[in-house]
Design an enzyme around this catalytic site. Structure first.
Site, PDB file in Angstrom:
ATOM      1  CG  HIS A   1      14.867  -5.796 -32.303  1.00  0.00           C
ATOM      2  ND1 HIS A   1      15.350  -4.773 -31.498  1.00  0.00           N
ATOM      3  CD2 HIS A   1      13.717  -6.272 -31.816  1.00  0.00           C
ATOM      4  CE1 HIS A   1      14.983  -4.451 -30.493  1.00  0.00           C
ATOM      5  NE2 HIS A   1      13.671  -5.166 -30.336  1.00  0.00           N
TER       6      HIS A   1
ATOM      7  NE  ARG B   1     -12.734  -6.745 -29.403  1.00  0.00           N
ATOM      8  CZ  ARG B   1     -11.898  -7.935 -29.045  1.00  0.00           C
ATOM      9  NH1 ARG B   1     -11.521  -9.198 -29.138  1.00  0.00           N
ATOM     10  NH2 ARG B   1     -10.374  -7.129 -28.836  1.00  0.00           N
TER      11      ARG B   1
ATOM     12  CD  GLU C   1     -13.902 -12.193 -24.652  1.00  0.00           C
ATOM     13  OE1 GLU C   1     -12.088 -11.880 -25.051  1.00  0.00           O
ATOM     14  OE2 GLU C   1     -13.763 -11.272 -24.556  1.00  0.00           O
TER      15      GLU C   1
ATOM     16  CG  ASN D   1      -6.169 -15.701 -29.204  1.00  0.00           C
ATOM     17  OD1 ASN D   1      -6.162 -16.477 -29.233  1.00  0.00           O
ATOM     18  ND2 ASN D   1      -5.924 -14.135 -29.557  1.00  0.00           N
ATOM     19  CG  ASP D   2      -8.304 -13.482 -23.217  1.00  0.00           C
ATOM     20  OD1 ASP D   2      -7.234 -12.985 -22.381  1.00  0.00           O
ATOM     21  OD2 ASP D   2      -9.719 -12.457 -23.634  1.00  0.00           O
TER      22      ASP D   2
ATOM     23  CB  CYS E   1     -12.787 -13.745 -33.600  1.00  0.00           C
ATOM     24  SG  CYS E   1     -14.010 -14.110 -31.829  1.00  0.00           S
TER      25      CYS E   1
END
Length: 840
Positions: free
Chosen positions: A461, A604, A698, A721-722, A769
């Protein structure tokens, strides 16, 4: 056995010598992590029920049975140690799950000779797994025969009625699930499991490898040693057992966001330490290069405890100290919430849960009852649980012991009346055996330049917090780092995993010059952030910001963003028990538009479902959530949610600055259906104007259909990302694959190129994005493939605009095409660094 007012006397399930749990040669049982109880070295071959009750779990391999008594006590009967490895050989179950049994009834038979020859030990256990609701008294016996009294159990005050109610509830629910959390069930996910279970009246437990743990005990949950992708059985009993089960399955099956950011060191970094005079080698936990004086931070040391303290006074002192530390942690949590720092929130929520853990509190109370000081009782309870975690053989769980040591120090300071203090000059580099999360927050506030630890790990952490604070941090340097004199000048090269102990003046000057040039470049970037981002040959690139609130939008506007390229509206829908109404949504969206001055805002529509669940929107548990009901699919399945959101969006002013974007679109029909709905709602509201409507690219299907989508959409925005994980068939949250989910893979670049080409045929613009837009190395590639808008995190606006101004768009277009034919992401990155080098 007798049962009077819920008191319960347990009879011996076996005949043989009686042993204390502490003498059992197994760290999890011996430590009490599974619960309190007794051990017997069996002389007979049949295990008998110690009381009447219901069989709630039987081991697949036949060596263990769990009973629930009428008063709610849950009893694990475990024959032998490591007998699970026999895969049922030598055992015969005589009962089945769900069966009611009488006291003394045979439960299982064992071939003592066979098992004794093939397992570590025949020592068998009777464990009370939900001891937080009961007091357990051991009868003073050295040996016992089947059926003789062995233990006495009494429900605690205020627990009896609840236990009786739950015990009388015949409703049960159970299911198996694979644990999705990286590294398994360590502190933060275990805290989430506990927090989830506490929201229901049902009693819940996890069963793993034929050991069980109540979901109310963080230590017991961590003590199971559950790893990532291990399958566990979740069992709930009570009036709301079905709801509790679904909530727990969701919690266990959804990886923590913060887990995905943990940087796991390569094994070679740990296994091999190069030898170099005047240099200590460690593992990079947070990147950076700094120089400064080294200062050592020491933990609190306690004097010898002579005992004979008054228990009541010590209990009151410990209770007051725990309350003080809880208040401090809640204050830290509130600050993290205000900054919307989810990683810090997860860490300190886990700390709060640990402070309330019955395993720790019971151990402390037991030591205080024996006359020990509160300081020593608390310290010993923590130390014992740290040893349990470190003996489980799981490096990630061993690192979580650091969170326990953090609480040990904080509570000791409160008990001793000592405030956290360490006189450090600004710019100091701090060395310690192992720093804790609360240490780091204090040190960061004091303006330290870097951190060094003899122990620790890159997944701790502290490492997560250090990366978030931008503090260079090295771990696993070894004990040598603790012997360096205070004030000695060192160079901390976290990127290279090096602590240079005797840098010459030229090296220090070089480090300072590098730091100064970075600082000056950041200042220059910020000064120019409000200017347009024009390439050297005059092409304008919009650099917008990804935000999740009006506060972040204000930060983005002040930082020079050309607009909002992605407003994640989920921030309005999560962490609540009902959906926001139309008025609340409209006010929130209007606040974002107002914060952005005259800049455009792309909003979105709600992107939940699959792995992002809402409490008030019950959906089926999905085996593969990222391929399930999410994004636009959920919106079409629940049109009332989308209609409410679209109505709110249509009422913002001025409407021409508002653009609507649809997530997870795969075909033209979805886009047309939403456009028709938007038109109908606008007509109902008497609006002549319509906001621009775009789609996110995506999924590969959307990229391959970009030309057809662009015919009906006003713009396209690529979510890399996706798109990366769907194209590469690699879960970006997978611990072993995350580093390979690189959006600069040529396959991704081909899909981006096809998207831009398809959009250009209809005169539509394309933005990015996803995280790739934030990577300066990728900026020339994206421009070269035809992207004209980059939406990044607000602090990066100035940096990316500066990068754009260094580039020639025509050259980018020429060179980007050649990257599509390279063999992999690493080759693309090397080519980018060669063609368009970054500043050092």
């Amino acid at each position: 056995m007798h049962n009077n007012n819920n008191d319960l006397t347990l009879s011996a399930p076996l005949s043989g010598p009686v042993l204390s749990l502490r003498s059992v040669p197994d760290p999890v049982f011996a430590s009490g992590a599974m619960g309190d109880g007794i051990a017997i070295d069996p002389l007979n071959n049949t295990l008998h029920a110690p009381c009447a009750g219901q069989v709630i779990q039987v081991a697949r391999t036949g060596h263990a049975v769990t009973l629930r008594a009428a008063n709610g006590a849950e009893l694990l009967l475990h024959l032998g140690l490591d007998t699970v490895e026999l895969q049922g050989e030598g055992f015969a179950l005589l009962v089945e799950e769900g069966q009611q049994v009488n006291a003394g009834q045979p439960l299982l038979w064992v071939d003592l000779d066979y098992v004794a020859q093939h397992c570590r030990s025949l020592i068998s256990l009777l464990i009370l797994t939900n001891g937080e609701g009961f007091d357990l008294r051991h009868l003073p016996l050295s040996s016992v025969k089947v059926g003789e009294p062995l233990l006495h159990i009494t429900p605690r005050a205020n627990q009896a009625a609840q236990a009786q109610t739950q015990a009388h509830s015949s409703e049960q629910a159970s299911a198996r699930i694979k644990v999705a959390h990286r590294g398994g069930l360590h502190a933060r996910p275990a805290a989430l499991v506990r927090q989830t279970a506490e929201g229901f009246s049902s009693r819940s437990q996890l069963i793993f490898k034929d050991q069980s743990a109540s979901c109310s005990s963080l230590m017991a949950l961590m003590g199971l040693g559950i790893g990532e992708q291990d399958e566990v059985l979740v069992s709930c009993q009570g009036a709301d057992c079905q709801e509790a089960l679904q909530a727990l399955l969701k919690t266990l099956g959804t990886a923590l966001a913060a887990d995905t950011h943990a940087a796991t060191p390569a094994p070679a970094q740990i296994a091999h330490r190069p030898t170099e005079d005047g240099v200590l080698h460690g593992v990079c936990a947070a990147p950076g290069l700094v120089s400064g004086p080294l200062f050592r931070l020491n933990a609190i040391a306690l004097p010898e405890d002579l005992g004979e303290h008054q228990p009541q006074a010590q209990r009151l002192a410990l209770s007051a100290a725990l309350d003080q530390v809880r208040r401090d942690i809640r204050h830290t949590l509130e600050q993290a919430r205000q900054r919307r720092n989810q990683e810090e929130q997860d860490i300190f929520n886990a700390h709060l849960a640990l402070l309330e853990d019955p395993t720790l509190l019971d151990a402390s109370d037991a030591a205080i009852a024996q006359g020990r000081a509160a300081t020593h009782a608390w310290s010993a309870a923590i130390t014992e649980q740290c040893q349990v975690l470190q003996q489980l053989g799981n490096p990630l769980l061993a690192e979580r012991a650091n969170d326990l040591r953090d609480l040990q120090q904080q509570v000791l300071r409160a008990l001793l009346g000592e405030a956290w203090h360490c006189d450090l000059p600004a710019g100091a580099i701090v060395a310690a055996e192992e720093l804790t999360p609360s240490d780091l927050l204090q040190l960061s506030a004091q303006g330290v330049a870097g951190l060094c630890m003899a122990a620790g790990g890159a997944t701790s952490h502290v490492a997560i917090l250090a990366r978030g604070k931008g503090l260079p941090c090295l771990v696993a340097l070894g004990q040598e780092v603790l012997g360096i004199g205070n004030g000695q000048q060192v160079v901390l090269d976290a990127d290279g995993g090096r602590l240079e102990l005797a840098p010459d003046p030229r090296r220090i000057e070089q480090v300072q010059q590098t730091a100064d040039s970075r600082r000056q470049r950041r200042q220059s970037q910020q000064q120019q952030a409000h200017a347009s981002a024009l390439t050297r040959d005059g092409q304008q690139i919009e650099v917008a910001a990804n935000v999740a609130s009006s506060e972040e939008a204000r930060e983005a506007h002040q930082g020079g963003a050309d607009g909002v390229g992605l407003l994640r509206t989920e921030f309005l829908f999560v962490d609540r028990h009902s959906a926001p109404d139309e008025v609340e949504q409209r006010q929130a969206y209007q606040a974002v538009l107002d914060a952005m001055g005259d800049k455009p805002v792309i909003i979105r529509t709600i992107d939940v479902g699959g792995d992002k669940q809402l409490d008030y929107l019950p959906l089926p548990v999905e085996a593969n959530p990222v391929l399930g009901l999410r994004g636009i699919r959920l919106a079409l399945a629940r049109p009332e949610l989308l209609d409410q959101q679209l109505r709110a969006l249509l009422q913002v002013t001025p409407l021409q600055r508002c653009r609507v974007m649809l997530p997870m679109v795969t075909e033209v029909a979805e886009l047309l259906q939403i456009r028709q709905r938007l038109d109908a709602l606008a007509a109902e509201l008497g609006l002549a104007q319509r906001p621009e409507l775009g789609v996110m690219i995506e999924v590969p299907a959307a990229a391959l259909m970009a030309e057809q989508l662009a015919e009906h959409a006003d713009f396209l925005s690529i979510g890399t990302n996706d798109l990366s994980q769907y194209t590469l068939a690699m879960d970006r949250d997978h611990a072993g694959l995350a580093a390979r989910v690189d959006a600069l893979h040529p396959a991704l670049l081909r899909l981006i190129a096809q998207t831009c080409a398809g959009a250009a045929r209809h005169g539509r613009w394309v933005g990015v994005c996803g995280a790739l837009a934030c990577d300066p190395l990728a900026t020339p590639v994206l421009i070269g493939l035809g992207v004209s808008e980059l939406s990044v995190s607000p602090p990066q606006v100035g940096e990316i605009k500066d990068r754009v101004r260094q580039l020639d768009a025509a050259e980018c277009r020429h060179l980007a095409q050649s990257l599509l034919n390279l063999p992999g992401a690493a080759a693309v990155r090397q080519a980018c660094a060669r063609h368009w080098p970054l500043h050092p």
